[in-house]
Design a protein around this motif. Structure first.
Motif, short mmCIF file in Angstrom:
data_model
loop_
_atom_site.label_atom_id
_atom_site.label_comp_id
_atom_site.label_asym_id
_atom_site.label_seq_id
_atom_site.Cartn_x
_atom_site.Cartn_y
_atom_site.Cartn_z
N SER A 1 0.78 -1.29 -0.01
CA SER A 1 0.23 -0.06 0.18
C SER A 1 0.93 1.44 -0.11
N LEU A 2 1.89 1.23 -0.75
CA LEU A 2 2.93 2.23 -1.04
C LEU A 2 2.11 3.53 -1.63
N HIS A 3 2.00 4.61 -0.98
CA HIS A 3 1.54 6.02 -1.59
C HIS A 3 2.53 7.22 -1.30
N MET A 4 2.88 7.70 -2.47
CA MET A 4 3.82 8.81 -2.36
C MET A 4 3.05 10.10 -2.51
N ALA A 5 3.10 11.11 -1.68
CA ALA A 5 2.38 12.15 -1.45
C ALA A 5 3.27 13.23 -2.19
N GLY B 1 -9.23 7.08 7.92
CA GLY B 1 -8.76 8.19 8.80
C GLY B 1 -8.11 9.47 7.65
N ARG B 2 -7.58 10.40 8.29
CA ARG B 2 -6.87 11.31 7.49
C ARG B 2 -5.49 11.52 7.91
N VAL B 3 -4.67 11.40 7.09
CA VAL B 3 -3.43 11.25 7.18
C VAL B 3 -2.38 12.74 6.91
N SER B 4 -1.69 13.25 8.11
CA SER B 4 -0.95 14.42 7.66
C SER B 4 0.36 14.46 8.34
N GLY B 5 1.63 14.29 7.53
CA GLY B 5 2.61 14.21 7.97
C GLY B 5 2.72 12.87 8.75
N SER B 6 3.28 12.63 10.00
CA SER B 6 3.18 11.45 10.94
C SER B 6 1.80 11.50 11.71
N THR C 1 9.62 12.82 -2.48
CA THR C 1 10.38 12.39 -1.50
C THR C 1 9.60 11.86 -0.06
N ALA C 2 8.24 12.14 -0.30
CA ALA C 2 7.55 11.60 0.98
C ALA C 2 6.29 10.74 0.87
N GLY C 3 6.21 9.73 1.61
CA GLY C 3 5.02 8.82 1.41
C GLY C 3 4.79 8.09 2.58
N TYR C 4 3.91 7.08 2.03
CA TYR C 4 3.58 6.22 3.40
C TYR C 4 3.41 4.73 2.90
N LEU C 5 3.59 3.74 3.78
CA LEU C 5 3.47 2.31 3.45
C LEU C 5 2.96 1.65 4.83
N VAL C 6 2.29 0.51 4.32
CA VAL C 6 2.01 -0.25 5.55
C VAL C 6 2.73 -1.71 5.50
N ARG C 7 3.15 -1.96 6.86
CA ARG C 7 3.88 -3.27 7.05
C ARG C 7 3.32 -3.83 8.35
N ASP C 8 2.96 -4.95 8.38
CA ASP C 8 2.60 -5.77 9.87
C ASP C 8 1.75 -5.09 10.38
N SER C 9 0.83 -4.51 9.81
CA SER C 9 -0.56 -3.84 10.42
C SER C 9 -0.11 -2.56 11.05
N TRP D 1 -6.24 4.96 -1.08
CA TRP D 1 -5.91 6.32 -0.66
C TRP D 1 -6.55 7.39 -1.61
N VAL D 2 -6.99 8.36 -0.96
CA VAL D 2 -7.73 9.51 -1.98
C VAL D 2 -7.08 10.72 -1.52
N GLU D 3 -6.88 11.65 -2.19
CA GLU D 3 -6.54 13.04 -1.86
C GLU D 3 -7.86 13.99 -2.30
N THR D 4 -8.38 14.46 -1.12
CA THR D 4 -9.73 15.23 -1.33
C THR D 4 -9.95 16.39 -0.40
N MET D 5 -10.55 17.48 -0.58
CA MET D 5 -10.78 18.70 0.34
C MET D 5 -9.67 18.76 1.16
N GLY D 6 -8.49 19.02 0.32
CA GLY D 6 -7.02 19.55 0.99
C GLY D 6 -6.44 18.74 2.06
N GLY D 7 -6.89 17.12 1.96
CA GLY D 7 -6.18 16.45 3.14
C GLY D 7 -6.15 14.99 2.32
N LEU D 8 -5.41 13.99 2.80
CA LEU D 8 -4.97 12.75 2.52
C LEU D 8 -5.90 11.88 3.46
N TYR D 9 -6.58 10.92 2.73
CA TYR D 9 -7.17 10.04 3.59
C TYR D 9 -7.01 8.42 3.12
#
Length: 200
Positions: free
Chosen positions: A57-61, A114-119, A64-72, A98-106
């Motif tokens: 579930s890699l998502h690059m925002a 949930g909504r993710v911003s930075g960490s 140089t910055a993004g998110y991934l899932v590993r072991d829950s 992942w979806v980017e909408t209304m100024g946020g990443l969900y």
């Protein structure tokens, strides 16, 4: 001496690959590219940035910055020198959408939403229970109405997020009057409550 190279041509016989005073065709080429100048360069390939098992579930925002899932667990990552920060322990190790909408990443895996911003992870706004109400004086016409509520997050007058809309409550006005709706209790992340009211 071979070259400059004209490209790849697998239709010519071997003795016809050389074109006098022009250059040479290549029969094939693995992991190389022929430049416009007729030289051969190594093809750019992916390089291993970080070795790990079970990541998905890699998502690059950004580049140089993004998110991934590993072991829950959801991690915020930075590149090119790999680093990671734990964002949230998830209830499921299922694939994340992942979806980017209304100024946020969900993000959602069907269980965690949930909504993710930075960490920082902020759970999405919940759906309130069916509201309660009372009949009061007012100028509404007699009739049957339906009332529902939802949690919202506003920035000034801009709607940033709205949770699910509650089950509707039926309210009957026997005579002209009004409806007082009891708002749901405050919840994390919500700044306001929307009240939905049908016509009579």
């Amino acid at each position: 001496l071979l070259g400059p190279f004209l490209g790849i041509n697998n239709r010519l016989p071997d003795f016809a690959l050389h074109v006098p005073k022009v250059g040479d065709w290549l029969r094939s080429g693995d992991n190389v590219e022929v430049t416009n100048a007729g030289t051969i360069v190594r093809r750019k390939a992916a390089s291993l940035v970080q070795s790990m098992t079970g990541a998905h579930s890699l998502h690059m925002a950004s580049d140089t910055a993004g998110y991934l899932v590993r072991d829950s667990a959801l991690y915020a990552i930075t590149l090119p020198s790999y680093s990671e920060t734990l964002v949230k322990m998830l209830a499921s190790n299922a694939r994340m959408s992942w979806v980017e909408t209304m100024g946020g990443l969900y993000a959602s895996n069907g269980t965690d939403i949930g909504r993710v911003s930075g960490s920082t992870w902020t759970s999405s706004l919940p759906t309130p229970s069916k509201p309660t109400s009372s009949v009061i004086g007012g100028g509404m016409e007699p009739g049957q109405y339906q009332v529902a509520v939802s949690y919202v997050r506003l920035s000034g007058s801009d709607l940033l997020e709205e949770g699910g809309v509650s089950e509707a409550l039926a309210v009957a006005l026997a005579t002209q009057g009004g409806i007082r709706v009891n708002l749901p209790a405050a919840t994390a992340g919500a700044t306001h409550v929307h009240i939905y009211l049908t016509q009579a």
